[in-house]
Design an enzyme around this catalytic site. Structure first.
Site, PDB file in Angstrom:
ATOM      1  N   ASP A  65       0.903  -1.139  -0.041  1.00  0.00           N
ATOM      2  CA  ASP A  65       0.013   0.029   0.008  1.00  0.00           C
ATOM      3  C   ASP A  65       1.066   1.180   0.136  1.00  0.00           C
ATOM      4  O   ASP A  65       1.948   1.216   0.631  1.00  0.00           O
ATOM      5  CB  ASP A  65      -0.821   0.068   1.310  1.00  0.00           C
ATOM      6  N   TYR A  67       2.287   4.892   1.196  1.00  0.00           N
ATOM      7  CA  TYR A  67       2.218   5.566   2.305  1.00  0.00           C
ATOM      8  C   TYR A  67       1.160   6.617   2.486  1.00  0.00           C
ATOM      9  O   TYR A  67       0.688   7.207   1.368  1.00  0.00           O
ATOM     10  CB  TYR A  67       3.541   6.500   2.508  1.00  0.00           C
ATOM     11  N   PHE A  78       7.699   1.610  -0.969  1.00  0.00           N
ATOM     12  CA  PHE A  78       8.980   1.603   0.190  1.00  0.00           C
ATOM     13  C   PHE A  78       9.754   3.330  -0.184  1.00  0.00           C
ATOM     14  O   PHE A  78      10.438   3.425   0.845  1.00  0.00           O
ATOM     15  CB  PHE A  78      10.042   0.772   0.229  1.00  0.00           C
ATOM     16  N   HIS A 187       9.103  -9.085   6.542  1.00  0.00           N
ATOM     17  CA  HIS A 187       9.204  -7.619   5.859  1.00  0.00           C
ATOM     18  C   HIS A 187      10.147  -7.015   6.656  1.00  0.00           C
ATOM     19  O   HIS A 187      10.401  -7.081   8.060  1.00  0.00           O
ATOM     20  CB  HIS A 187       7.619  -7.305   6.334  1.00  0.00           C
TER      21      HIS A 187
END
Length: 221
Positions: A65, A67, A78, A187
């Site tokens: 998703d 930010y 990222f 993760h």
């Protein structure tokens, strides 16, 4: 809303653009951007594709998703814009690069420099409502981005897929592991990284080793 995507991707993705799910998705996104603050900016939604052209893809990193705070999302998973504080997952990515490759922790969290070297930074969902994580999930983006992953797997060879965390690991079903190299780990979020599932995975070393073995330019992480 226009599908502002680089021409190199169109032969592989154009069929998706006329499907009913995608037209419904565009209507939803257009409406939500009008009613609410959403991220990334509308002209950056397809940045992953516009900064990494189809023929140049060597590595695929799958996020979930964008930010959802002001100034952060720039269409690359990222990644954050220059001058923006690094979110926790990105900090841990840079710490792993720093410890495994011995390079200095970077000032900018903008990963456009990776995209320009052939790293497709693909979120499964390309848009989000401000301060509302997951708000644009299950609206059609995942169908589209799954088709992206499958197209890369089908049409290219010797791609490195980096699957970080449970969500990304599920995408292995879309990838032909006989002709591509898949690396998976926990993760980089603190929850996973602090339990020992991220640090020391050596993904950045192993990616470059594989690229070199296949006579491809390595990534300057």
């Amino acid at each position: 809303m226009n599908v502002d995507i680089h021409l190199s991707w169109k032969p592989f993705l154009e069929a998706e653009f006329s499907k009913s799910y995608f037209l419904d998705l565009l209507r939803f996104v257009k409406s939500d951007y009008k009613k609410h603050t959403c991220f990334p900016p509308e002209n950056e939604i397809f940045n992953a594709f516009n900064n990494c052209h189809f023929k140049d893809v060597k590595v695929v990193i799958i996020g979930q998703d964008p930010y959802h705070d002001y100034g952060q999302a720039n269409g690359l998973c990222f990644s954050v814009n220059d001058g923006i504080a690094h979110p926790p997952s990105l900090k841990n990515i840079f710490k792993e690069i720093e410890s495994s490759l011995g390079v200095n922790y970077p000032e900018s969290g903008n990963l456009k420099r990776w995209a320009n070297q052939g790293v497709l930074l693909l979120n499964a969902t390309l848009t989000v409502r401000a301060h509302n994580a997951g708000s644009h999930q299950k609206k059609g983006w995942e169908i589209f981005t799954d088709s992206v992953i499958k197209s890369i797997s089908d049409k290219k060879e010797n791609i490195v897929f980096l699957l970080w965390g449970g969500y990304a690991k599920k995408k292995i079903k879309l990838i032909d592991t006989k002709k591509h190299y898949v690396l998976s780990s926990g993760h980089p979020s603190p929850l996973s990284a602090n339990r020992g599932y991220w640090f020391g995975n050596n993904h950045f070393i192993d990616t470059n080793k594989y690229l070199k073995e296949n006579n491809l330019n390595t990534i300057n992480w």
